[in-house]
Design a protein around this motif. Structure first.
Motif, short mmCIF file in Angstrom:
data_model
loop_
_atom_site.label_atom_id
_atom_site.label_comp_id
_atom_site.label_asym_id
_atom_site.label_seq_id
_atom_site.Cartn_x
_atom_site.Cartn_y
_atom_site.Cartn_z
N THR A 1 25.37 44.29 13.48
CA THR A 1 26.02 45.25 13.97
C THR A 1 26.72 44.74 15.63
O THR A 1 27.51 45.51 16.26
CB THR A 1 25.39 46.57 14.61
N GLY A 2 26.47 43.45 15.84
CA GLY A 2 27.02 42.96 16.93
C GLY A 2 25.97 42.16 18.06
O GLY A 2 24.81 42.00 17.61
N LYS A 3 26.44 42.23 19.11
CA LYS A 3 25.70 41.59 20.31
C LYS A 3 24.65 42.61 21.13
O LYS A 3 25.26 43.70 21.22
CB LYS A 3 26.36 40.76 21.18
N THR A 4 23.67 42.25 21.64
CA THR A 4 23.02 43.02 22.70
C THR A 4 23.33 42.50 24.13
O THR A 4 23.40 41.32 24.41
CB THR A 4 21.56 43.27 22.45
N HIS A 5 23.41 43.37 25.09
CA HIS A 5 23.85 43.17 26.56
C HIS A 5 22.33 43.23 27.25
O HIS A 5 22.62 42.93 28.44
CB HIS A 5 24.83 43.95 26.80
N ASP A 6 21.42 43.66 26.54
CA ASP A 6 19.99 43.71 27.42
C ASP A 6 18.95 42.34 27.38
O ASP A 6 18.20 42.61 28.05
CB ASP A 6 19.41 44.88 26.99
N ILE A 7 19.67 41.68 26.48
CA ILE A 7 18.74 40.46 26.23
C ILE A 7 19.66 39.13 26.70
O ILE A 7 20.73 39.08 26.06
CB ILE A 7 18.15 40.39 24.75
N LEU A 8 19.06 38.50 27.75
CA LEU A 8 20.04 37.15 27.72
C LEU A 8 19.50 35.97 27.58
O LEU A 8 18.14 35.82 27.44
CB LEU A 8 20.39 37.10 29.38
N CYS A 9 19.94 34.94 27.01
CA CYS A 9 19.46 33.78 26.67
C CYS A 9 20.15 32.42 27.31
O CYS A 9 21.55 32.55 27.05
CB CYS A 9 19.51 33.54 25.16
N THR A 10 19.64 31.59 27.87
CA THR A 10 20.32 30.52 28.53
C THR A 10 19.53 29.04 27.89
O THR A 10 18.50 28.97 28.03
CB THR A 10 20.31 30.48 30.00
N PHE A 11 20.62 28.24 27.56
CA PHE A 11 19.71 27.03 27.18
C PHE A 11 20.39 25.94 28.01
O PHE A 11 21.35 25.99 28.44
CB PHE A 11 20.39 26.76 25.75
N ILE A 12 19.49 25.24 28.61
CA ILE A 12 19.71 23.85 29.33
C ILE A 12 19.38 22.44 28.69
O ILE A 12 18.24 22.59 28.13
CB ILE A 12 18.99 23.94 30.59
N ILE A 13 20.32 21.82 28.53
CA ILE A 13 19.94 20.17 27.88
C ILE A 13 19.77 19.32 29.19
O ILE A 13 20.63 18.97 29.73
CB ILE A 13 21.17 19.99 27.23
N GLN A 14 18.44 18.98 29.21
CA GLN A 14 18.15 18.06 30.31
C GLN A 14 18.86 16.60 30.19
O GLN A 14 19.16 15.92 30.87
CB GLN A 14 16.61 18.05 30.57
#
Length: 455
Positions: free
Chosen positions: A364-377
Motif C-alpha cells: 500500500t505504499g510507504k510508512t512515515h513513522d519508521i525511518l531508515c538511514t544507511f551509512i556506507i563507511q
C-alpha cells in the motif's frame, strides 16, 4: 420513416428479448453470449433469414448459428450504419433532394439531382450537367432496407418447420468483469473485508434476465481488433438490503479456469456498470510487514563515506482460506483504517488469484513513522577483491514495536557478509535477509562488513 416506426425499431434494437440468454464474461474485456431465439416463417424450405440485434463489438468471425429446425446454407455479416455514404450508395440511380440551410436551420435553396456514382465522391446529374461533390446537404424520403445502426446477418436457410428455434452464439468485446475489495483495519491483527464483482457492459444493447457466469483466468483470444469506443456509463451498485445480491456465486473448475456462476438471472443494462456483493468476513486475521531493500550496486568503486535515507514500505498479508474455502479472484483491495467509525484511507494494493494457504500481499505504499538511514563507511573494490562497511539506523516513531524485513542485494555472488551484529538468512548467492525488531519509540543500529575475493 415515421417517428413512431423509428422509435419502435430503436427499442427493438436496444434490448434483446431472447427466450434464454447465457453470458460467460471473461476478465479480459470479452464475453461469450449464447441466445435462444425463435423465428416464425410463412413457409418451409429454402429462404432468407435476417438476424438482427447484434452488438457493434461482436467479433464477426465468432458468430455461429445452430438449430435442429433449420439448416444454415450461408451467412453474410453486414454493418451498414445510417450515414451519408451508405444512404447515397443505396440511392444510386435515384433522384435525391439537394438543399442548403440558413443560419436558423431553415431551407434556403432546394433542387434535385440524379445520383450517378459514389465511388470516391458523389457524382450528380443536375439540370443536364454533371456535378461532382456539389456543396449541398441531402434530404432522403426514407431509410432503405438493410441500412441500420446495428450489424445483422443476412442468411440463406432451409427450414423444416414454420416455427423454428435456433441458437445464436458470438464473442463480443465491451463486456468485462473484475473483483473489487474493501479491507478495513479494525485492530492491529483483525480486519473486515467485503468483496464485489464489478460487471461492465459498454455495449449499446441490454441483456434482459440473463444467466451470467464469470470466468477467472487468462484466455488466448488471438489477435483481435481493439476495444470499441466506450460510452459514458451509469454506475448501478446493488443495495445491501437485497439478499439476492449478497449470495456467493457457485464456483466450478474447468481444465485451466474457475467459473463463478451468479445464482440468479440478472440484467446487463447498456452502457452501465453493476456490482454484486459476494463475500463479507468480519473477523479476518492479517499481518503487517514493514520491508526495505538496499543494494551495494548503487555505489561506485572506492566510494567515500556517505549517508542515504531508504523508504520503508508497508505490506498487509491475508491467508486466502481465512476469507473463504473457494478461489479468491484477483483484484484491487482498497485498504482503510477504521477507528470509532471514522475511516482513514491507507492505500490500494492488488492481488492475483489465490486459494487455500496462498497469501494475499497488499503493498500500500510507504510508512512515515519508521525511518531508515544507511551509512556506507567505505566501498573499495579492485580487480582482485573488495570490501564494504555498512551501518544502518532504524528509528521507530510508533507507539508499538515493529519488525522490519531488510533485504540486502549484491551484484556478485562471491560477496560474503562478515562481522554482522545481527543474524541474517542467506536467501541466495545475491541476497541476504535481516529481520530487524525495533521497540516502540526507539532506534536500533545494525552494522556489518562485506567482502569479496575474486580469485
Amino acid at each position: 420513416m415515421s417517428m413512431i416506426k423509428f422509435i419502435i425499431l430503436n427499442a427493438m434494437l436496444c434490448s434483446i428479448m431472447a427466450a434464454q440468454t447465457t453470458i460467460k464474461i471473461y476478465n479480459q474485456g470479452r464475453a461469450l453470449v449464447q441466445e435462444e431465439r425463435q423465428k416464425k416463417f410463412s413457409q418451409e424450405g429454402k429462404q432468407k433469414l435476417i438476424i438482427s440485434k447484434i452488438p457493434h463489438a461482436a467479433e464477426s468471425s465468432s458468430i455461429n448459428i445452430s438449430s435442429d429446425d433449420m439448416k444454415v446454407i450461408s451467412k453474410e455479416y453486414l454493418y451498414l450504419p445510417i450515414s451519408d455514404e451508405y444512404m447515397l450508395n443505396a440511392n444510386i440511380g435515384n433522384e435525391i433532394e439537394l438543399v442548403k440551410y440558413g443560419e436558423n436551420g431553415s431551407i434556403t435553396f432546394s433542387t434535385k439531382g440524379k445520383l450517378i456514382s459514389n465511388v470516391t465522391a458523389p457524382v450528380f446529374e443536375i439540370d443536364g450537367k454533371i456535378v461532382i461533390n456539389p456543396p449541398y446537404n441531402y434530404r432522403f424520403s426514407d431509410i432503405p432496407n438493410g441500412i441500420t445502426d446495428y450489424p445483422y446477418l443476412n442468411c440463406v436457410i432451409n427450414n423444416s418447420t414454420k416455427q423454428a428455434n435456433y441458437n445464436l452464439t458470438y464473442i463480443t468485446r465491451g463486456i468485462d468483469w473484475s473483483a473489487e475489495y474493501n479491507f478495513y483495519l479494525t485492530s492491529d491483527k483483525i480486519g473486515e473485508i467485503e468483496g464485489w464483482y464489478s460487471i461492465r457492459n459498454d455495449n449499446k444493447i441490454t441483456y434482459e434476465y440473463a444467466n451470467v457466469s464469470l470466468v477467472s483466468g487468462s484466455v488466448n483470444f488471438g489477435a483481435q481488433a481493439g476495444n470499441p469506443n466506450i460510452t459514458k456509463r451509469t454506475a448501478h451498485t446493488m443495495s445491501n438490503s437485497s439478499d439476492s445480491y449478497s449470495v456467493q456465486p457457485e464456483a466450478n473448475k474447468s481444465e485451466e479456469h474457475v467459473i463463478f456462476t451468479i445464482p440468479e438471472k440478472i440484467s446487463l443494462v447498456k452502457n452501465s456498470q453493476i456490482r454484486h456483493k459476494f463475500l463479507t468476513e468480519n473477523k479476518l486475521p492479517y499481518s503487517t510487514t514493514y520491508h526495505i531493500s538496499h543494494s551495494l550496486n548503487r555505489y561506485r568503486r572506492n566510494t567515500p563515506a556517505q549517508s542515504t535515507d531508504i523508504p520503508v514500505f508497508v505490506r498487509y498479508e491475508i491467508v486466502a482460506k481465512n476469507i473463504g474455502d473457494f478461489q479468491i479472484p484477483g483484484g484491487n483491495f482498497n485498504v482503510y483504517e477504521r477507528e470509532n467509525g471514522i475511516l482513514t484511507y491507507i492505500g490500494v494494493g492488488s492481488s492475483g488469484i489465490v486459494e487455500n494457504d496462498d497469501k494475499i500481499k497488499l503493498e500500500t505504499g510507504k510508512t512515515h513513522d519508521i525511518l531508515c538511514t544507511f551509512i556506507i563507511q567505505g566501498y573499495k573494490i579492485n580487480k582482485d577483491s573488495g570490501k564494504a562497511e555498512l551501518n544502518a539506523t532504524f528509528e521507530n516513531r510508533k507507539d508499538k514495536p515493529v519488525s522490519i524485513s531488510w533485504t540486502e542485494q549484491f551484484s556478485d555472488g562471491r560477496w560474503d557478509i562478515t562481522n554482522s551484529n545481527l543474524k541474517f538468512e542467506r536467501l541466495d548467492a545475491y541476497r541476504a535477509l535481516f529481520t530487524v525488531d525495533v521497540s516502540a519509540n526507539s532506534k536500533k543500529e545494525i552494522h556489518f562488513t562485506a567482502q569479496i575475493d575474486k580469485e
